[in-house]
Design an enzyme around this catalytic site. Sequence first.
Site, short mmCIF file in Angstrom:
data_model
loop_
_atom_site.label_atom_id
_atom_site.label_comp_id
_atom_site.label_asym_id
_atom_site.label_seq_id
_atom_site.Cartn_x
_atom_site.Cartn_y
_atom_site.Cartn_z
N HIS A 13 -7.82 -4.40 -2.18
CA HIS A 13 -6.59 -3.73 -1.79
C HIS A 13 -5.75 -4.54 -0.81
O HIS A 13 -4.53 -4.64 -0.94
CB HIS A 13 -6.95 -2.38 -1.16
N SER A 26 0.83 -1.19 0.00
CA SER A 26 0.00 0.00 0.00
C SER A 26 0.88 1.26 0.00
O SER A 26 1.74 1.40 -0.87
CB SER A 26 -0.97 -0.06 1.19
N ASP A 60 -9.42 -3.03 -6.51
CA ASP A 60 -8.87 -2.23 -5.41
C ASP A 60 -9.61 -0.89 -5.36
O ASP A 60 -9.53 -0.09 -6.30
CB ASP A 60 -7.37 -2.02 -5.64
#
Lengths: 433, 432
Positions: free
Chosen positions: A369, A242, A334
């Site tokens: 995600h 991330s 995502d």
Amino acid sequence: METTTICPKMTVKPTRGLVDEDIAIVISGLSPKQAITIRSLLNSEDKDFWHAYGHYVSDDNGVVNVVEDECFGGTYNGREPTGLIWSLKPVPGSRPALRLRKVDVLTPFILNISVYKGHISKCFEEPPLARAIIERWYIAPGVSRVDVKEKGIRGTLFIPPGPGPFPGILDMWGGGGSGITEYRSSLLASHGYAVLALDFLSSQAKSMHSGNITEKYFEAAFEFLQSHPRICSDRISICGFSFGASVAVALVANENSINPRCLVCVSGCHIIQVKNTIDDALEGFFRHPGKLKYDESNHVIWHGLCLPIPTDESEKVKVRNLKCPFLLVAGSDDQNMAAAESAEDIENMMKAAGNEHLLTKLVYPMAGHLIDPPYSPHIRSSNFFDSIKKQRVVLLYGGSTKEHCFAQEDSWKKILDFLHHHLYDAEIISPKL
Amino acid sequence: MKTRISPKIIAQPARGLVDEQIYIRVSNLIPNEKITLRCLLLSEDNDFWHAYGLYISDDKGVVNVAEDVCLGGSYTGTEPNGLIWSLKPVPGSRPALRLRKHNVFTPFLLNVSVHKGHINGDFKDASSLALTVIERWYIAPGVSTVEIRENCIHGTLFLPPGPGPFPGILDLWGGGGGLVEYRAALLASHGYASLALEYISTQNTSINVNNIGTEYFEAAFHFLKSHPRVSSEQVGIFGLSFGTSVALNIAANRNRISPRCLVCISGSHAIKINGTIGDVFADLKKDAGKAIVDENNHFIWKEIILPRLADPSKKVKVGNIKCPVLLIAGDDDQNWPAVDSARDMGHMMKAAGNEHLLTTLIYPKAGHLIEPPYSPHTRFSNFISVFTQQKVVILWGGQPKEHSFAQEDSWEKILHFLYHHLYSSNIGLSKL
């Protein structure tokens, strides 16, 4: 002869496995063609209950074998050997928007697996027909955990047992959570790597540098690994997730002393710069608040913040400068980061620059995600403390459960193979014995 | 500076039960390199035990213990579990040791290390190239224990997780006495409510052998049978050494208890319990002179019991046994005449017409202490003599490789036997 009751016999293996190991569940002693429900139950460190369940029918011998048999419904269906773990969800009535994360990696998750009569989806009343308990560990025996607060950096170092030298990994997590996220680092260490889970977002880390974490902080972290007596200085990788992935690719592409042997980025993007401080980079993500979206449950979608991907290369990470093998993982659903779009653009940029042979791009359909190591439950949305706005929001991460869990399982295998190939297998140069 | 990366050693399972096979693989070695694999354990008695094997890596720099040939060390040949079953005290240790787990709630920790070259057993100056650590457990997660101190019964009950009802096993050890829990814990980890029973106390005067007769064991059996989480019709007895004699005695007295099956290891039916255990010992003491002391001053006791096989009045009426019996013996047992007894028992049961109940497994070159795998083989060890209360060294017998095979093979057969008679024979009758 009097009729006697004996409970069905359930065997679950392994009894004490690492979290990324398969499980095998066999139940015998049922009646032939009997409908049963198998339920797994876990009490998280936050004291929430998570469960998963599947409906099965025993064969003519009264046996159910979860590895081979079809699940007819529940929190998963089909032939899913590990469905009772990856389809875990908070039990009905739980607090909303939860996320399952292991904070203390030195203790295992305890999973309670029970067998119930019939095909049920609620009212799992005690007692069940049979029960087994297994442990799921994020750390192998012998791996040491060391708090690191030296040379200007803060983090947790996990070192495998033995003299080494080991390949090293600088593990950079994303935003959210309190403290240092350690579970992926300890798991990687359990696979033979010396891993530094780096803290670069907390106030404690910032206070070591008058509030400003810059590129120099990461150079110091990389150098810490290089100069560690049990780490092989020329076999160090950076793994990011991330925001951590976004920072990692920016650092590696810059001219600095960070030269990893290989790079793994999961669910990141390439549109932030690490020119100034990390706080500046983080704020850069949110420079277009108008692009925030909300779904029907008022969950926040950050996906659009990075879009459209700039065409001007000066606004993006100079991936043309990457010199090491690069494994890029993203989910096409995502909703938190434009990771899939970013991955496509990175590929195009590297093709144009002629270094695309370094890139392995894995974009998983319908994955979200939070691509965690298997067999973590899929989290489609969860609570997040926005440290900039200082408020609690619910973020939408995206993904459909089955496909997301496939992405976790498949990408983890590929990540481990990639790391082994580049950090272990790579040619031995001038052996020193 | 470019340095060579450490070889990678993987041992699985990282946290296994003691009876699970291990898989050890070393990679990133130099191709065709001589290495030594070593396993080191620190016992609860603070002794170091080790095993080692000499290997040569293949063209890819890999050693795979499950498939490769060990060229020497504490074992040879293709032996996936050799690094565990061939454990011995390190040179310089106290003599006549036996490896036993006292606290079943913690695992044995094994350090498995890789060393350069072929080392002849002296690891003092040998630094390792790589190391991994594995845990070996006698108890699965979720198994609970209940300390039993009621109706004079002294023991520990191990219960699998879940509501049950489970089949039950009364677990009886031998003349060494004390409360030995590890086999009961392991059986519970396989789904059996197991009662480890203490009947000869080395410290606890309430378990006085002069007060303990067959009623004590029958009471323990009834306790287990009537436990709310035990299925009353599915209770077996598991005995080793003197415990086997106890099991045969109480099973043959069919008016009192009805075990579903018996597992009898390394024992004899030529021990008849008429009064108390103390009476039995006093009777055996009369023949203590028949013990042989070998050239190492180790005691061989099998001659004490052997002559009794010729005297019907000294033998349990095994013709009265009504349940399946799995009888296990090693032909190098120097402590009990287990093989002669097994043969004699077979004759008696044939004459009585119940030999169809008997399955006998005789293992060549196995000794007396046939334990769950992969316990190290103990050929002789310290023991407090029941005759003199003095410390002696008993010769148990057996050769490491054959004895370890006996442990591995018999355990697999024992688990099948128990499952067949205590779990699956009930299929179709269970109320579900």
